[in-house]
Write an enzyme that holds these catalytic residues in place. Sequence first.
Site, PDB file in Angstrom:
ATOM      1  N   LEU A  77       2.378  11.233  -5.056  1.00  0.00           N
ATOM      2  CA  LEU A  77       3.380  12.297  -5.024  1.00  0.00           C
ATOM      3  C   LEU A  77       4.284  12.177  -3.795  1.00  0.00           C
ATOM      4  CD1 LEU A  77       0.793  15.115  -5.911  1.00  0.00           C
ATOM      5  CD2 LEU A  77       2.404  14.050  -7.500  1.00  0.00           C
TER       6      LEU A  77
ATOM      7  N   ASP B   2       3.732   0.727  -2.727  1.00  0.00           N
ATOM      8  CA  ASP B   2       3.023  -0.560  -2.819  1.00  0.00           C
ATOM      9  C   ASP B   2       1.931  -0.633  -1.759  1.00  0.00           C
ATOM     10  OD1 ASP B   2       4.807  -1.363  -4.848  1.00  0.00           O
ATOM     11  OD2 ASP B   2       6.257  -2.075  -3.369  1.00  0.00           O
TER      12      ASP B   2
ATOM     13  N   LYS C 137       7.676  -5.634  -6.015  1.00  0.00           N
ATOM     14  CA  LYS C 137       6.442  -4.841  -6.026  1.00  0.00           C
ATOM     15  C   LYS C 137       5.189  -5.710  -5.925  1.00  0.00           C
ATOM     16  CE  LYS C 137       8.746  -1.214  -8.563  1.00  0.00           C
ATOM     17  NZ  LYS C 137       9.149  -0.447  -7.381  1.00  0.00           N
TER      18      LYS C 137
HETATM   19  O1  RIB Z   1       8.494  -1.035  -4.561  1.00  0.00           O
HETATM   20  C1  RIB Z   1       9.548  -1.473  -3.769  1.00  0.00           C
HETATM   21  C2  RIB Z   1      10.140  -2.733  -4.328  1.00  0.00           C
HETATM   22  O2  RIB Z   1      10.732  -2.440  -5.569  1.00  0.00           O
HETATM   23  C3  RIB Z   1      11.237  -3.358  -3.503  1.00  0.00           C
HETATM   24  O3  RIB Z   1      10.742  -4.235  -2.516  1.00  0.00           O
HETATM   25  C4  RIB Z   1      12.125  -4.006  -4.537  1.00  0.00           C
HETATM   26  O4  RIB Z   1      12.124  -5.394  -4.492  1.00  0.00           O
HETATM   27  C5  RIB Z   1      11.639  -3.484  -5.891  1.00  0.00           C
HETATM   28  O5  RIB Z   1      10.909  -4.418  -6.587  1.00  0.00           O
END
Ligand code: RIB
Length: 324
Positions: free
Chosen positions: A221, A252, A40
């Site tokens: 959401l 992310d 993340k």
């Molecule tokens: O948010 C996605 C991520 O969550 C992935 O890339 C994985 O590594 C986990 O950390």
Amino acid sequence: MIPIVVVGSLNVDLTFSVNSIPSRGETVSAKDFHVSPGGKGANQAIAAARLGADVSMVGRVGADPYGDMMLSNMHGNKVDTSHIFTDTMLKTGTAMITVEKGGTNTIAVYQGANGACLPSDVDAADDIISKASALIVQLEIPIESVERAVHLAKKHSVFTILNPAPVCELTPELLSNVDLLVPNETEAEYLAKMRIESSRDAVEAARKLRSMGPERVVVTLGAKGAVFAGPEGEIYTPSYLIDAVDSTGAGDTFLAALTVALMDQMEMSSALSYACAAGGIATSRMGAQSAFPTREDVEGFLYTNTPGRISGTVVSNRTADGSF
Ligand code: RIB
């Protein structure tokens, strides 16, 4: 360029593409398999850098080929790695991901070197944190390090953003030092201790979370968009209708894009649309970091996709009673 510091995790993602995610006790054949950079923290750092921010990352990788891969991908995306330490005792964090047709995934994470990203690592980055416009943190490193990062950022009047994933109980002190909290639906349900079954519930959860400390809250959401509660008011932003391939890292990307847009002085409703567009583009492509859009990608997408245009790829599925 907007200086942003991300304190968080770096994982190698081992991704299996399957027709449907296996249930407990079931074995399924995968149609494809990829090894790619993820985590993340790293995802948010790369996504912000692709969108034009000047990003530094604080974290840890193992002294192994996956760690090298993570660092080289950071360099390729112009993220400053001088505060990413190589741990000689622990392996690089690893995520096992299954993605099914339609883009839904499951993720299991081995914390590895991320678990050794200690408050002392954060202290060593005090100088870059003090010069940042924004600090982004998530919860894949020890909570004490997250708390230290947010504390230092607040001391330097740096805007703080917390993505509470994977979710856990958070102290009132941490929450009161967070300027913008960005949970997804499940995380918001956990933290606000309520069910979310409509956009109205999501706004209610955002209000409750605001009362716990953060001045601004965005609840994402997924395909339904996002809601915001803060001094600017309460906003529901529908997502863009896209052909979903892989949702890994879409949240992310959303968070990074929202941060970049807000630090670029975009007003909140436009920043939310910008973030939904960036997250949507990421979902339309396979993988995490390899799928993240550039600033040009997002601007081009927004230019050709106007909310409410039937011929485009945008829909609003909000209904009058606030259900999805
Ligand atoms: O948010 C996605 C991520 O969550 C992935 O890339 C994985 O590594 C986990 O950390």
